[in-house]
Write an enzyme that holds these catalytic residues in place. Structure first.
Site, mmCIF file in Angstrom:
data_model
loop_
_atom_site.group_PDB
_atom_site.id
_atom_site.type_symbol
_atom_site.label_atom_id
_atom_site.label_comp_id
_atom_site.label_asym_id
_atom_site.label_seq_id
_atom_site.Cartn_x
_atom_site.Cartn_y
_atom_site.Cartn_z
ATOM 1 N N GLU A 1 -4.265 6.071 18.475
ATOM 2 C CA GLU A 1 -4.950 4.885 17.933
ATOM 3 C C GLU A 1 -4.268 3.602 18.428
ATOM 4 O OE1 GLU A 1 -5.785 5.344 13.738
ATOM 5 O OE2 GLU A 1 -5.669 3.182 13.416
ATOM 6 N N ARG B 90 10.121 5.785 -2.241
ATOM 7 C CA ARG B 90 10.589 6.690 -3.303
ATOM 8 C C ARG B 90 12.044 7.061 -3.102
ATOM 9 N NH1 ARG B 90 5.703 9.638 -2.113
ATOM 10 N NH2 ARG B 90 3.992 8.916 -3.448
ATOM 11 N N ARG C 35 0.840 -1.204 0.000
ATOM 12 C CA ARG C 35 0.000 0.000 0.000
ATOM 13 C C ARG C 35 0.872 1.249 0.000
ATOM 14 N NH1 ARG C 35 -5.127 0.007 1.984
ATOM 15 N NH2 ARG C 35 -4.772 1.787 3.325
ATOM 16 N N ARG D 175 -0.443 5.244 16.095
ATOM 17 C CA ARG D 175 -0.314 6.595 15.531
ATOM 18 C C ARG D 175 -1.222 7.571 16.267
ATOM 19 N NH1 ARG D 175 -2.926 4.859 9.643
ATOM 20 N NH2 ARG D 175 -4.844 4.001 10.491
ATOM 21 N N ARG E 234 -9.082 -7.126 13.009
ATOM 22 C CA ARG E 234 -8.489 -6.205 13.972
ATOM 23 C C ARG E 234 -9.482 -5.064 14.178
ATOM 24 N NH1 ARG E 234 -4.508 -7.803 16.812
ATOM 25 N NH2 ARG E 234 -3.582 -5.719 16.955
ATOM 26 N N TYR F 195 -9.615 -5.639 2.463
ATOM 27 C CA TYR F 195 -8.989 -4.398 2.951
ATOM 28 C C TYR F 195 -9.169 -3.339 1.860
ATOM 29 C CZ TYR F 195 -5.064 -1.942 5.380
ATOM 30 O OH TYR F 195 -4.257 -1.065 6.073
ATOM 31 N N ASP G 263 -9.949 0.393 0.369
ATOM 32 C CA ASP G 263 -10.063 1.823 0.616
ATOM 33 C C ASP G 263 -11.400 2.302 0.052
ATOM 34 O OD1 ASP G 263 -7.805 2.557 2.067
ATOM 35 O OD2 ASP G 263 -6.542 2.514 0.277
HETATM 36 P P1 FAD Z 1 -18.604 -0.055 6.405
HETATM 37 O O1 FAD Z 1 -18.204 1.357 6.301
HETATM 38 O O2 FAD Z 1 -18.003 -0.883 7.486
HETATM 39 O O3 FAD Z 1 -20.202 -0.101 6.512
HETATM 40 C C1 FAD Z 1 -20.905 -1.272 6.815
HETATM 41 C C2 FAD Z 1 -22.125 -0.877 7.599
HETATM 42 O O4 FAD Z 1 -22.928 -2.058 7.817
HETATM 43 C C3 FAD Z 1 -21.802 -0.319 8.973
HETATM 44 O O5 FAD Z 1 -22.359 0.970 9.115
HETATM 45 C C4 FAD Z 1 -22.430 -1.323 9.945
HETATM 46 O O6 FAD Z 1 -22.988 -0.702 11.100
HETATM 47 C C5 FAD Z 1 -23.522 -1.941 9.082
HETATM 48 N N1 FAD Z 1 -23.910 -3.265 9.564
HETATM 49 C C6 FAD Z 1 -23.103 -4.321 9.798
HETATM 50 N N2 FAD Z 1 -23.814 -5.349 10.287
HETATM 51 C C7 FAD Z 1 -25.101 -4.947 10.349
HETATM 52 C C8 FAD Z 1 -26.309 -5.554 10.809
HETATM 53 N N3 FAD Z 1 -26.316 -6.792 11.308
HETATM 54 N N4 FAD Z 1 -27.467 -4.849 10.737
HETATM 55 C C9 FAD Z 1 -27.454 -3.575 10.263
HETATM 56 N N5 FAD Z 1 -26.342 -2.939 9.834
HETATM 57 C C10 FAD Z 1 -25.185 -3.613 9.898
HETATM 58 N N6 FAD Z 1 -10.348 4.294 3.159
HETATM 59 C C11 FAD Z 1 -9.748 5.278 2.446
HETATM 60 O O7 FAD Z 1 -10.021 5.405 1.231
HETATM 61 N N7 FAD Z 1 -8.878 6.147 3.024
HETATM 62 C C12 FAD Z 1 -8.558 6.076 4.351
HETATM 63 O O8 FAD Z 1 -7.770 6.888 4.831
HETATM 64 C C13 FAD Z 1 -9.161 5.038 5.125
HETATM 65 N N8 FAD Z 1 -8.867 4.931 6.429
HETATM 66 C C14 FAD Z 1 -9.448 3.934 7.158
HETATM 67 C C15 FAD Z 1 -9.134 3.861 8.523
HETATM 68 C C16 FAD Z 1 -9.721 2.887 9.289
HETATM 69 C C17 FAD Z 1 -9.374 2.809 10.750
HETATM 70 C C18 FAD Z 1 -10.626 1.961 8.697
HETATM 71 C C19 FAD Z 1 -11.264 0.883 9.525
HETATM 72 C C20 FAD Z 1 -10.948 2.044 7.361
HETATM 73 C C21 FAD Z 1 -10.355 3.036 6.564
HETATM 74 N N9 FAD Z 1 -10.667 3.163 5.215
HETATM 75 C C22 FAD Z 1 -10.073 4.156 4.485
HETATM 76 C C23 FAD Z 1 -11.569 2.223 4.534
HETATM 77 C C24 FAD Z 1 -13.038 2.677 4.481
HETATM 78 O O9 FAD Z 1 -13.515 2.852 5.797
HETATM 79 C C25 FAD Z 1 -13.834 1.605 3.745
HETATM 80 O O10 FAD Z 1 -13.378 1.398 2.437
HETATM 81 C C26 FAD Z 1 -15.340 1.897 3.623
HETATM 82 O O11 FAD Z 1 -15.849 2.593 4.723
HETATM 83 C C27 FAD Z 1 -16.058 0.569 3.490
HETATM 84 O O12 FAD Z 1 -17.429 0.779 3.314
HETATM 85 P P2 FAD Z 1 -18.433 -0.438 3.516
HETATM 86 O O13 FAD Z 1 -19.772 0.067 3.174
HETATM 87 O O14 FAD Z 1 -17.931 -1.630 2.798
HETATM 88 O O15 FAD Z 1 -18.311 -0.833 5.060
HETATM 89 N N1 UDP Z 2 3.304 0.385 8.111
HETATM 90 C C1 UDP Z 2 4.472 0.333 8.850
HETATM 91 N N2 UDP Z 2 4.953 1.485 9.419
HETATM 92 C C2 UDP Z 2 4.328 2.676 9.282
HETATM 93 C C3 UDP Z 2 3.159 2.729 8.504
HETATM 94 C C4 UDP Z 2 2.669 1.573 7.950
HETATM 95 O O1 UDP Z 2 5.042 -0.727 9.021
HETATM 96 O O2 UDP Z 2 4.808 3.679 9.846
HETATM 97 C C5 UDP Z 2 2.786 -0.868 7.525
HETATM 98 C C6 UDP Z 2 1.827 -1.585 8.489
HETATM 99 O O3 UDP Z 2 1.991 -2.978 8.331
HETATM 100 C C7 UDP Z 2 0.489 -1.110 7.989
HETATM 101 C C8 UDP Z 2 0.707 -1.059 6.474
HETATM 102 O O4 UDP Z 2 2.059 -0.592 6.348
HETATM 103 O O5 UDP Z 2 -0.552 -2.014 8.353
HETATM 104 C C9 UDP Z 2 -0.220 -0.153 5.700
HETATM 105 O O6 UDP Z 2 -0.146 1.167 6.218
HETATM 106 P P1 UDP Z 2 -1.312 2.236 5.996
HETATM 107 O O7 UDP Z 2 -0.849 3.544 6.528
HETATM 108 O O8 UDP Z 2 -1.740 2.177 4.580
HETATM 109 O O9 UDP Z 2 -2.443 1.616 6.935
HETATM 110 P P2 UDP Z 2 -3.954 2.102 7.268
HETATM 111 O O10 UDP Z 2 -3.994 3.596 7.118
HETATM 112 O O11 UDP Z 2 -4.841 1.365 6.329
HETATM 113 O O12 UDP Z 2 -4.121 1.668 8.690
#
Ligand code: FAD
Ligand code: UDP
Length: 384
Positions: free
Chosen positions: A312, A177, A173, A287, A256, A360, A362
């Site tokens: 976090e 560079r 991911r 972080r 996780r 996983y 985005d």
């Molecule tokens: P979700 O957003 O998980 O939505 C699923 C929904 O289903 C939830 O609201 C849940 O409550 C509902 N649900 C589940 N079970 C039930 C049930 N039994 N009854 C009713 N409702 C239910 N993407 C990026 O592009 N950039 C980022 O920087 C980025 N950072 C992230 C950081 C974190 C910590 C996490 C966890 C994800 C991150 N993502 C990021 C990814 C992004 O969150 C997901 O791609 C996107 O939100 C997924 O959408 P989804 O609809 O598949 O799932």
């Molecule tokens: N990672 C790492 N060190 C860092 C940042 C990221 O080893 O300082 C690794 C780690 O395994 C992480 C993965 O790179 O799960 C992807 O990082 P990213 O920032 O894309 O994770 P996210 O924002 O999805 O949590």
């Protein structure tokens, strides 16, 4: 009653709902949470006006033209460009690993070619292999000393799983560079929704054919849109965890989850950057996020002497926790494949999203997957 029931008001569910309504179908969306947007939901903090991403920092980026065009129908984007720093051994380095990181780490002034040659040498036996897991891929990308400094302990905190059991794609991911460019992402388009994430999502479903009911669990059989009442009667798009749908019949997939600890400071800026990673084992969190630094264009919040920082912490999710990151060991992959096979017995349910697809993703990948799933699976099911 309705043409389509969607379980989950996250980006996958909202995108399918928007497409269905635009094509004339009526949609009922349910979500067990009290808000739409799934994990990408955000709110504005009452005291400071700072936009808080409730489930962790969300940065939008994509190179997919179709997705970029699609999201721009519902929101404008700021010109935010993501940068991350990391603290290691009492020093702050730029990420992702770039010439600045390398030269600071080795107290050197290598040129790009010199740095490339050094990293290749330091990758040793991993330099010429096809990496099978995160450990091999990580060392191949940056060599052993930088892997030990910036990847090993961070990854241990984030996943608590032997890196030889984790997919190589996790570490791919991040770009590496051999210039001083420390942009975190490599995509063509990047930015944050001008009026915040939730305003974007509300516009996606601003259609009388879409009805959203919050606080409803699909597995609560006392409610009228529950699995026991709807399954087999109305087409369903299910975006919850796939193992939960099948009542964990084959066992539970590993996830996780993360916990956040909030700090409020009477300072204009506390970290000096939006995200600071901590790559050493002695800091228990992975972080810290300083939300106001995502939106420097918001004058009022930018200058005030108040800021909010979230640390976090990552841990294994147990039942009842929010599943955030699929662990995807070989054992998980085998179990997921068996659950996928069970989908064949569910002709009126389409599974998708990060939880339904155990992926996983985005945001841009979630949206793309939803657009394709709409065309290939959901619309054909509704036409029947
Ligand atoms: P979700 O957003 O998980 O939505 C699923 C929904 O289903 C939830 O609201 C849940 O409550 C509902 N649900 C589940 N079970 C039930 C049930 N039994 N009854 C009713 N409702 C239910 N993407 C990026 O592009 N950039 C980022 O920087 C980025 N950072 C992230 C950081 C974190 C910590 C996490 C966890 C994800 C991150 N993502 C990021 C990814 C992004 O969150 C997901 O791609 C996107 O939100 C997924 O959408 P989804 O609809 O598949 O799932
Ligand atoms: N990672 C790492 N060190 C860092 C940042 C990221 O080893 O300082 C690794 C780690 O395994 C992480 C993965 O790179 O799960 C992807 O990082 P990213 O920032 O894309 O994770 P996210 O924002 O999805 O949590």
């Amino acid at each position: 009653m309705t043409d389509l029931v969607i379980v989950g008001a996250g980006l996958f569910g909202l995108t399918v709902a928007q497409q269905a309504a635009e094509n004339g179908y009526s949609v009922r969306i349910i979500d067990k949470r009290p808000h739409i947007g799934g994990n990408a939901y955000s709110y504005f903090d009452k005291e400071t006006g700072i936009e808080i991403h409730q489930y962790g920092a969300h940065l939008f980026h994509t190179s997919n033209e179709r997705v970029w065009e699609y999201v721009n129908r519902f929101t404008g984007f700021t010109n935010y460009v993501h940068h991350v720093y990391t603290t290691h051994n009492g020093e702050v380095y730029p990420l992702p690993v770039n010439l600045g990181t390398i030269n600071q780490f080795f107290h050197a002034h290598y040129t790009p070619d010199e740095a490339k040659a050094l990293i290749e040498k330091q990758a040793g036996e991993y330099a010429n292999i096809e990496p099978k897991n995160l450990n091999e891929q990580g060392i191949k990308l940056v060599g052993k000393p930088l892997y030990e400094a910036f990847t090993k302990n961070y990854t241990a905190k984030q996943w608590q799983t032997d890196p030889s059991q984790l997919p190589a794609s996790i570490i791919r991911r991040l770009p590496v560079r051999f210039t001083y460019d420390n942009r975190y992402f490599k995509d063509k388009y990047e930015g944050l929704p001008t009026d915040g994430y939730t305003a974007w999502f509300e516009r996606m479903i601003d259609d009388p054919k879409i009805e959203v009911t919050l606080g409803l669990d699909f597995f609560d059989s006392s409610q009228p849109l529950s699995k026991s009442r709807v399954r087999g009667n109305v087409p369903i798009v299910y975006t919850g965890p796939i193992d939960r749908y099948f009542d964990y019949e084959l066992g539970a997939l590993q996830w996780r989850t993360v916990d956040f600890k909030e700090h409020r400071y009477d300072e204009v800026n506390h970290l000096g950057c939006p995200v600071m990673n901590y790559s050493d084992a002695d800091v228990p969190y992975t972080r810290s996020i300083e939300f106001k630094n995502f939106n420097p264009e918001r004058e009022k919040t930018a200058v005030q002497k108040k800021t909010i920082v979230w640390d976090e912490y990552s841990r294994f999710a147990s039942k009842g926790d929010e599943p955030y990151y699929p662990v995807n060991t070989d054992q998980d992959k085998a179990m997921f494949a068996q659950y996928k096979a069970m989908e064949r017995a569910e002709p009126m349910t389409v599974f998708g999203g990060r939880l339904g697809g155990y992926a996983y993703y985005d945001m841009h990948q979630t949206i793309n997957s939803a657009l394709v799933t709409w065309e290939k699976e959901v619309e054909p099911m509704l036409r029947k």
